[in-house]
Design a protein around this motif. Structure first.
Motif, PDB file in Angstrom:
ATOM      1  N   ALA A  72       0.833  -1.200   0.000  1.00  0.00           N
ATOM      2  CA  ALA A  72       0.000   0.000   0.000  1.00  0.00           C
ATOM      3  C   ALA A  72       0.872   1.256   0.000  1.00  0.00           C
ATOM      4  N   GLU A 101      -3.305   9.117   2.886  1.00  0.00           N
ATOM      5  CA  GLU A 101      -3.736   8.400   4.108  1.00  0.00           C
ATOM      6  C   GLU A 101      -3.099   7.032   4.195  1.00  0.00           C
ATOM      7  N   ALA A 102      -3.002   6.364   3.023  1.00  0.00           N
ATOM      8  CA  ALA A 102      -2.569   4.968   3.028  1.00  0.00           C
ATOM      9  C   ALA A 102      -1.129   4.827   3.475  1.00  0.00           C
ATOM     10  N   GLY A 162      -2.115   3.127   8.528  1.00  0.00           N
ATOM     11  CA  GLY A 162      -3.168   3.174   9.543  1.00  0.00           C
ATOM     12  C   GLY A 162      -4.474   2.656   8.985  1.00  0.00           C
ATOM     13  N   PRO A 163      -5.459   2.574   9.843  1.00  0.00           N
ATOM     14  CA  PRO A 163      -6.750   2.024   9.393  1.00  0.00           C
ATOM     15  C   PRO A 163      -7.413   2.927   8.369  1.00  0.00           C
ATOM     16  N   ALA A 164      -7.970   2.335   7.364  1.00  0.00           N
ATOM     17  CA  ALA A 164      -8.772   3.087   6.397  1.00  0.00           C
ATOM     18  C   ALA A 164     -10.114   2.393   6.323  1.00  0.00           C
ATOM     19  N   GLY A 165     -11.171   3.119   6.481  1.00  0.00           N
ATOM     20  CA  GLY A 165     -12.464   2.443   6.441  1.00  0.00           C
ATOM     21  C   GLY A 165     -13.497   3.322   7.080  1.00  0.00           C
ATOM     22  N   ALA A 166     -14.751   3.090   6.758  1.00  0.00           N
ATOM     23  CA  ALA A 166     -15.820   3.892   7.331  1.00  0.00           C
ATOM     24  C   ALA A 166     -15.885   3.662   8.834  1.00  0.00           C
TER      25      ALA A 166
END
Lengths: 348, 83
Positions: free
Chosen positions: A318, A337-338, A342-346
């Motif tokens: 990523a 962001e990637a 770190g966490p990516a997600g709704a």
């Protein structure tokens, strides 16, 4: 670790504000409404929920093991596909619950550390071995059945994210009980050996399943506070009785007996009376002295360690990908962001 | 996730992933096992700005005393149709 939702945490409340916030919290509970992640809540409420939701999540993940044991030896393609789907569902249930726990300000890596080091537990039912394929049926019918009986009231627990996770889980759990029942029904009405195998599985899984509801409430220390906060909606004994009342007629349809000679309809109570539960065994297994405790935890830790390269590879990929994309966009000064892995997600 | 054409997207849950593409794939794996969705959106939780629960009353209060924004506020003769 920081909470998954955005915006900085509110400033710690003053004493006067504290009283007002506490009243608001009590009012939400009293009105049977939901507490949501960024609402103020007592520290003890937060702590008990983190523990309960985390241990529930751990149970789902550990619970994959006894059944995954039989995937390679399922007797038909249909049974194999069904069993794989069930085990995959359990992984998904764990994910929903880790997500729900994270809304309370913990990270799942912390929770996994607590599981791996033995400081958080999982349901002791999963410390029993699966000795035959009929055990898959007994687990579906009895263990998932008991889980549903416990989880339906939790769909109305006071903490929003936990309640919503329960709704989704209950919907999926019904396939688990039905496939188990169907499996036992097929075996029970098959050859003599198949019938005997089904009966043997039920004989071994019945008592541990009714112990899943926990000790009588008089002996359960957390129950009272949990009830006051509407996390817990019914007593252990109430839910256990409900489950037994459901199973007895189902066992009759299966053509299988339940290993309790004292099981008998009581017309005065309107419920089935049952024999005494061996709470010594329950405590032993809970303490770590069950047939599979060490194996279950060791397997989980090994899976986590051996899977590390996958997590690292995904993060590295990523990062590399993001780097290439920003160069192509001519935005080399802007980090995506990637990039930080770190966490990516709704957010939940 | 949008479950069918014509409906809007609604929130179904959260997950962890190293980037947006994997998040989409993970969301497909976790949330659409039973044909629940026709379209998936994923957004980093850091990108969401939320109203604050502490400010709930002041933030939403302006709407509370404006009943004239509702159709039921208005008295119209009974024989009128299509209004």
């Amino acid at each position: 670790m920081s909470s998954p939702t955005t915006a900085s945490a509110p400033a710690p409340p003053e004493d006067g504000d504290l009283a007002a916030l506490a009243r608001q919290f009590e009012g939400t509970i009293a009105a049977d409404e939901r507490v949501e992640p960024r609402d103020w809540m007592p520290d003890a409420y937060r702590k008990t929920l983190v523990r309960q939701i985390a241990q529930h999540a751990h149970s789902e993940i550990i619970g994959m093991q006894p059944e995954a044991n039989w995937i390679t030896r399922a007797p038909s393609l249909r049974r194999k596909a069904i069993l794989m789907a069930k085990v995959q569902d359990e992984a998904g249930h764990g994910l929903y619950l880790y997500g729900a726990a994270e809304t309370l300000g913990v990270d799942r890596s912390e929770l996994l550390d607590l599981l791996h080091s033995g400081r958080q537990r999982y349901s002791s039912i999963f410390n029993y071995p699966t000795l035959t394929f009929a055990d898959v049926g007994a687990i579906g019918w009895l263990v998932d059945g008991a889980a549903i009986t416990n989880q339906i009231p939790l769909t109305r627990c006071s903490y929003g994210p936990y309640a919503r996770a329960m709704i989704r889980i209950c919907k999926e759990e019904t396939f688990h009980t039905r496939q188990g029942f169907e499996l036992l029904h097929t075996l029970s009405h098959g050859s003599q050996e198949q019938h005997a195998m089904a009966q043997d599985a039920v004989d071994r899984w019945w008592w541990p399943s009714i112990m899943m509801f926990g000790p009588p409430d008089a002996e359960s220390s957390h129950s009272q506070q949990s009830m006051a906060w509407r996390i817990k909606r019914h007593s252990n004994d109430e839910l256990r009785q409900r489950f037994i009342d459901i199973c007895v007629p189902q066992a009759a349809v299966l053509g299988l007996s339940l290993p309790d000679p004292e099981l008998r309809w009581n017309p005065d109570r309107g419920h089935y009376d049952h024999g005494a539960i061996d709470w010594e065994e329950f405590q032993r297994v809970l303490r770590g002295d069950g047939p599979c405790n060490r194996q279950r935890l060791a397997h989980r830790v090994a899976a986590h360690e051996e899977g590390r390269w996958v997590r690292e590879a995904a993060t590295a990929y990523a990062r590399k990908h993001a780097g290439r994309r920003s160069e192509a966009d001519g935005l080399s000064g802007v980090r995506s962001e990637a990039g930080d892995g770190g966490p990516a997600g709704a957010a939940l | 996730m949008r479950s069918r054409r014509g409906l809007s997207h609604h929130h179904v849950g959260s997950l962890h992933a190293p980037d947006a593409e994997m998040a989409l794939r993970n969301a497909r794996d976790v949330f659409t096992r039973r044909m629940e969705g026709a379209s998936l959106w994923v957004v980093p939780s850091a990108a969401i700005t939320a109203s604050s629960p502490e400010e709930r009353d002041p933030f939403f209060a302006p709407a509370a005393d404006k009943a004239y924004r509702h159709p039921t506020f208005y008295d119209v003769p009974a024989e009128v149709t299509n209004l």
